[in-house]
Design a protein around this motif. Structure first.
Motif, PDB file in Angstrom:
ATOM      1  N   GLY A  38      49.443 -19.228  23.058  1.00 27.38           N
ATOM      2  CA  GLY A  38      48.432 -19.521  22.039  1.00 27.38           C
ATOM      3  C   GLY A  38      47.394 -20.530  22.502  1.00 27.38           C
ATOM      4  O   GLY A  38      47.585 -21.215  23.506  1.00 27.38           O
ATOM      5  N   ALA A  39      46.281 -20.587  21.751  1.00 26.60           N
ATOM      6  CA  ALA A  39      45.266 -21.624  21.984  1.00 26.60           C
ATOM      7  C   ALA A  39      45.270 -22.612  20.813  1.00 26.60           C
ATOM      8  O   ALA A  39      45.207 -23.822  21.010  1.00 26.60           O
ATOM      9  CB  ALA A  39      43.887 -21.010  22.150  1.00 26.60           C
ATOM     10  N   SER A  40      45.341 -22.077  19.598  1.00 26.45           N
ATOM     11  CA  SER A  40      45.394 -22.955  18.424  1.00 26.45           C
ATOM     12  C   SER A  40      46.847 -23.061  17.990  1.00 26.45           C
ATOM     13  O   SER A  40      47.250 -22.575  16.949  1.00 26.45           O
ATOM     14  CB  SER A  40      44.529 -22.383  17.291  1.00 26.45           C
ATOM     15  OG  SER A  40      44.986 -21.111  16.890  1.00 26.45           O
ATOM     16  N   HIS A 153      38.781 -19.722  19.562  1.00 28.72           N
ATOM     17  CA  HIS A 153      38.788 -18.482  20.352  1.00 28.72           C
ATOM     18  C   HIS A 153      37.404 -18.056  20.834  1.00 28.72           C
ATOM     19  O   HIS A 153      37.245 -16.988  21.414  1.00 28.72           O
ATOM     20  CB  HIS A 153      39.415 -17.338  19.541  1.00 28.72           C
ATOM     21  CG  HIS A 153      40.857 -17.571  19.229  1.00 28.72           C
ATOM     22  ND1 HIS A 153      41.549 -16.829  18.297  1.00 28.72           N
ATOM     23  CD2 HIS A 153      41.744 -18.468  19.732  1.00 28.72           C
ATOM     24  CE1 HIS A 153      42.806 -17.263  18.238  1.00 28.72           C
ATOM     25  NE2 HIS A 153      42.944 -18.251  19.087  1.00 28.72           N
ATOM     26  N   GLN A 161      38.405 -19.208  12.477  1.00 26.05           N
ATOM     27  CA  GLN A 161      38.811 -18.575  13.740  1.00 26.05           C
ATOM     28  C   GLN A 161      38.740 -17.047  13.719  1.00 26.05           C
ATOM     29  O   GLN A 161      38.373 -16.434  14.717  1.00 26.05           O
ATOM     30  CB  GLN A 161      40.241 -19.036  14.061  1.00 26.05           C
ATOM     31  CG  GLN A 161      40.826 -18.530  15.344  1.00 26.05           C
ATOM     32  CD  GLN A 161      42.211 -19.121  15.574  1.00 26.05           C
ATOM     33  OE1 GLN A 161      42.348 -20.271  16.004  1.00 26.05           O
ATOM     34  NE2 GLN A 161      43.250 -18.362  15.268  1.00 26.05           N
ATOM     35  N   GLU A 162      39.138 -16.432  12.594  1.00 25.59           N
ATOM     36  CA  GLU A 162      39.279 -14.971  12.604  1.00 25.59           C
ATOM     37  C   GLU A 162      38.774 -14.318  11.315  1.00 25.59           C
ATOM     38  O   GLU A 162      39.123 -14.742  10.221  1.00 25.59           O
ATOM     39  CB  GLU A 162      40.759 -14.595  12.797  1.00 25.59           C
ATOM     40  CG  GLU A 162      41.340 -15.231  14.047  1.00 25.59           C
ATOM     41  CD  GLU A 162      42.834 -14.984  14.222  1.00 25.59           C
ATOM     42  OE1 GLU A 162      43.378 -14.069  13.584  1.00 25.59           O
ATOM     43  OE2 GLU A 162      43.450 -15.730  15.004  1.00 25.59           O
ATOM     44  N   GLU A 203      40.123 -12.595  21.465  1.00 24.24           N
ATOM     45  CA  GLU A 203      40.907 -11.506  20.888  1.00 24.24           C
ATOM     46  C   GLU A 203      40.103 -10.220  20.766  1.00 24.24           C
ATOM     47  O   GLU A 203      40.467  -9.307  20.024  1.00 24.24           O
ATOM     48  CB  GLU A 203      41.495 -11.940  19.542  1.00 24.24           C
ATOM     49  CG  GLU A 203      42.457 -13.112  19.723  1.00 24.24           C
ATOM     50  CD  GLU A 203      43.248 -13.485  18.480  1.00 24.24           C
ATOM     51  OE1 GLU A 203      42.942 -12.946  17.398  1.00 24.24           O
ATOM     52  OE2 GLU A 203      44.171 -14.300  18.607  1.00 24.24           O
ATOM     53  N   ASP A 240      41.600 -15.745   8.949  1.00 27.96           N
ATOM     54  CA  ASP A 240      42.446 -16.821   9.462  1.00 27.96           C
ATOM     55  C   ASP A 240      41.526 -17.973   9.846  1.00 27.96           C
ATOM     56  O   ASP A 240      41.024 -18.018  10.973  1.00 27.96           O
ATOM     57  CB  ASP A 240      43.280 -16.383  10.665  1.00 27.96           C
ATOM     58  CG  ASP A 240      44.148 -17.536  11.202  1.00 27.96           C
ATOM     59  OD1 ASP A 240      44.170 -18.598  10.557  1.00 27.96           O
ATOM     60  OD2 ASP A 240      44.796 -17.370  12.253  1.00 27.96           O
ATOM     61  N   GLU A 283      45.168 -16.482   6.097  1.00 26.05           N
ATOM     62  CA  GLU A 283      46.206 -17.125   6.909  1.00 26.05           C
ATOM     63  C   GLU A 283      45.802 -18.566   7.188  1.00 26.05           C
ATOM     64  O   GLU A 283      44.606 -18.850   7.379  1.00 26.05           O
ATOM     65  CB  GLU A 283      46.334 -16.337   8.214  1.00 26.05           C
ATOM     66  CG  GLU A 283      47.307 -16.923   9.222  1.00 26.05           C
ATOM     67  CD  GLU A 283      47.247 -16.126  10.529  1.00 26.05           C
ATOM     68  OE1 GLU A 283      46.941 -14.916  10.474  1.00 26.05           O
ATOM     69  OE2 GLU A 283      47.480 -16.716  11.586  1.00 26.05           O
ATOM     70  N   ASP A 310      51.067 -19.685   9.181  1.00 25.45           N
ATOM     71  CA  ASP A 310      51.234 -19.562  10.639  1.00 25.45           C
ATOM     72  C   ASP A 310      51.690 -20.924  11.172  1.00 25.45           C
ATOM     73  O   ASP A 310      52.882 -21.172  11.317  1.00 25.45           O
ATOM     74  CB  ASP A 310      49.906 -19.080  11.256  1.00 25.45           C
ATOM     75  CG  ASP A 310      49.879 -19.114  12.775  1.00 25.45           C
ATOM     76  OD1 ASP A 310      50.924 -19.337  13.390  1.00 25.45           O
ATOM     77  OD2 ASP A 310      48.787 -18.913  13.360  1.00 25.45           O
ATOM     78  N   LEU A 333      53.392 -15.525   9.150  1.00 23.15           N
ATOM     79  CA  LEU A 333      53.009 -14.908  10.412  1.00 23.15           C
ATOM     80  C   LEU A 333      54.175 -15.100  11.378  1.00 23.15           C
ATOM     81  O   LEU A 333      54.719 -16.200  11.474  1.00 23.15           O
ATOM     82  CB  LEU A 333      51.746 -15.566  10.973  1.00 23.15           C
ATOM     83  CG  LEU A 333      51.013 -14.720  12.014  1.00 23.15           C
ATOM     84  CD1 LEU A 333      50.234 -13.622  11.303  1.00 23.15           C
ATOM     85  CD2 LEU A 333      50.077 -15.547  12.863  1.00 23.15           C
ATOM     86  N   ARG A 364      49.469 -13.416  20.266  1.00 30.42           N
ATOM     87  CA  ARG A 364      48.822 -14.703  20.478  1.00 30.42           C
ATOM     88  C   ARG A 364      47.435 -14.440  21.042  1.00 30.42           C
ATOM     89  O   ARG A 364      47.138 -13.340  21.498  1.00 30.42           O
ATOM     90  CB  ARG A 364      49.604 -15.580  21.475  1.00 30.42           C
ATOM     91  CG  ARG A 364      51.015 -15.919  21.086  1.00 30.42           C
ATOM     92  CD  ARG A 364      51.138 -16.525  19.705  1.00 30.42           C
ATOM     93  NE  ARG A 364      50.365 -17.733  19.472  1.00 30.42           N
ATOM     94  CZ  ARG A 364      50.887 -18.944  19.305  1.00 30.42           C
ATOM     95  NH1 ARG A 364      52.191 -19.120  19.388  1.00 30.42           N
ATOM     96  NH2 ARG A 364      50.113 -19.990  19.043  1.00 30.42           N
ATOM     97  N   LYS A 386      49.162  -8.152  13.199  1.00 26.39           N
ATOM     98  CA  LYS A 386      47.887  -8.742  13.596  1.00 26.39           C
ATOM     99  C   LYS A 386      47.875  -8.743  15.115  1.00 26.39           C
ATOM    100  O   LYS A 386      48.667  -9.445  15.750  1.00 26.39           O
ATOM    101  CB  LYS A 386      47.803 -10.165  13.039  1.00 26.39           C
ATOM    102  CG  LYS A 386      46.579 -10.927  13.495  1.00 26.39           C
ATOM    103  CD  LYS A 386      46.461 -12.234  12.757  1.00 26.39           C
ATOM    104  CE  LYS A 386      46.690 -13.388  13.707  1.00 26.39           C
ATOM    105  NZ  LYS A 386      46.020 -14.631  13.277  1.00 26.39           N
TER     106      LYS A 386
HETATM  107  P1  PGA Z   1      46.657 -18.619  18.817  1.00 21.79           P
HETATM  108  O1  PGA Z   1      45.859 -17.999  17.594  1.00 21.79           O
HETATM  109  O2  PGA Z   1      47.474 -17.552  19.434  1.00 21.79           O
HETATM  110  O3  PGA Z   1      45.555 -19.144  19.675  1.00 21.79           O
HETATM  111  O4  PGA Z   1      47.513 -19.725  18.237  1.00 21.79           O
HETATM  112  C1  PGA Z   1      46.374 -17.037  16.739  1.00 21.79           C
HETATM  113  C2  PGA Z   1      46.473 -17.528  15.333  1.00 21.79           C
HETATM  114  O5  PGA Z   1      46.121 -18.677  15.007  1.00 21.79           O
HETATM  115  O6  PGA Z   1      46.936 -16.775  14.489  1.00 21.79           O
END
Ligand code: PGA
Ligand code: ZN
Length: 422
Positions: A38-40, A153, A161-162, A203, A240, A283, A310, A333, A364, A386
């Motif tokens: 993951g990043a976040s 992202h 983010q999404e 993503e 999200d 989310e 999440d 999640l 991720r 997702k």
């Molecule tokens: P991540 O992001 O994989 O960078 O944590 C996905 C999410 O936040 O759902």
């Protein structure tokens, strides 16, 4: 029984090293699994072990995790029955000895855990979803497709983010993919026409320089309409915001917009967006440690909006139980690498289902060609997945695997659709 365990470093979709594991059984059956990243990330996730040696992979190497796979873990699980997943996972948890799997690394442990189940499925000559889920595993999930990327992202100013689309009105999973792909390409055309960048983020969604969520949502809804679908009926919108990323000193700091919102203003803003756009799911609407905000939002909107935890749950059954007890979120999640073993992942799914919480199986932002989560979505019958946008092979690999599973199930397959998720 397990005869050989072998780990290696490979690259993930961001070009960072990740762990891949092969498990070979005495009968020659093999399983291979690659670990995402993951990043976040949530503060309470299981620990992803990185070498920290700046001379190699800028410190992101995973050679220590791989060494753990090939050394201590291989010693501990060789000879164990691969069908006894709980035993294999418990052996690794005990060997690690920490609460967060930080000694051997959750990336090492997860790789072995998933490779083991895949080897066991092959030994039974069964596809993974059937081996894990049994003959009742026939529900194809609604995909939440992330067509606009922001936050951690992408490099654009979008605070959220999404921005995702969910083709709930499709009749089959394949039709859902077709609808998503059409909207994705319509959106590309509209962005280009408006002079926006059509480059994609981590993503696979577009990452234009939108000023705020309103602008993104306006484009998304128009792309749905111009593709010939009814927003809210054929295709709904899911968000999200990944709110933990911009929660500072008790308030939500929208850097892109250049303003702050208090907890109540943030909640009101989210509900206002949900009122103006066909949004059915949000989310991480609240930060992972803003439990008060989580409770308030759930009280105000938990009946009509899916509120997915999440970062706040980190796929941990015990953290989820706190949410169930204290009344926040109504869905979770599920990311296998947040908790680190298949056994614990399945326990979390089960805990959610027993409490009436919905489950969204998830990738991720750093992924590989591994498609295990596609099978797990069907195996658990969770009804939602997702796994990113309609571009980049690390994302489409999961959609393609679900297309194959639907085909293999034939008439037994059913698509979760609007009412589907349990
Ligand atoms: P991540 O992001 O994989 O960078 O944590 C996905 C999410 O936040 O759902
Ligand atoms: Zn998230």
């Amino acid at each position: 029984a397990i005869s050989r365990v072998f780990g290696r470093q490979i690259l993930d979709s961001r070009g960072n090293p990740s762990v891949e594991v092969d498990v070979v059984l005495v009968d020659g059956s093999t399983g291979r699994a690659a670990v995402p990243s993951g990043a976040s990330t949530g503060a309470n996730e299981a620990v992803e072990l990185r070498d920290g040696d700046p001379r190699r992979f800028h410190g992101k190497g995973v050679s220590k995790a791989v060494a753990a796979v090939n050394g201590a873990i291989a010693d501990a699980v060789t000879g164990l029955d691969a069908e006894d997943q709980a035993l294999v996972d418990a052996a690794m948890i005990e060997l690690d000895g920490t609460k967060d799997k930080g000694r051997l690394g959750a990336n090492a442990i997860l790789g072995v855990s998933l490779a083991t189940v895949k080897a066991a499925a092959q030994a039974h000559r069964l596809p993974l979803y059937r081996y894990v889920g049994g003959v009742g595993a026939t529900l194809l999930p609604v995909p939440m497709m992330n067509i606009i990327n922001g936050g951690a992202h992408a490099d654009n100013p979008l605070d959220f983010q999404e921005f995702m689309i969910a083709p709930v009105g499709a009749t089959t999973f394949f039709e859902a993919v077709r609808m998503g792909s059409e909207v994705f390409h319509t959106l590309r055309g509209q962005l280009a026409a408006a002079g926006h960048s059509t480059n994609v983020g981590d993503e696979g969604g577009f990452a234009p320089d939108f000023a705020d969520a309103d602008e993104a949502l306006t484009f998304v809804v128009r792309a749905i309409e111009d593709s010939g679908y009814r927003p809210g009926t054929d295709i709904t919108v899911c968000l999200d915001p990944a709110s933990s990323e911009f929660f500072r000193d008790g308030a939500y700091a929208y850097a892109g917009e250049g303003r702050k919102r208090s907890v109540d203003e943030h909640i009101t803003y989210l509900l206002e967006l949900a009122g103006r756009y066909p949004i059915t799911s949000i989310e991480d609407p609240m930060a992972e440690d803003d439990f008060d905000g989580w409770k308030r939002l759930t009280q105000r909107a938990g009946e009509r909006l899916q509120l997915v935890g999440d970062d706040v749950f980190c796929t941990d059954a015990d953290r989820l139980l706190s949410g169930i007890r204290d009344g926040y979120a109504n869905a979770i999640l599920v990311k296998v690498n947040q908790i680190g073993t298949l056994t614990e992942t399945l326990r979390t799914v089960d805990t959610a289902h027993r409490a009436g919480y919905r489950v969204v199986m998830s990738h991720r932002s750093g992924e590989t060609e591994d498609t295990t989560i596609a099978d797990l979505a069907v195996a658990t019958g969770c009804g939602q997945i997702k796994t990113g946008s309609l571009s980049r092979s690390d994302r489409t690999a999961k959609y393609n695997q679900l297309i194959r599973i639907e085909e293999e199930l034939g008439r037994a397959a059913h698509y979760a659709g609007a009412a589907g998720p349990r």
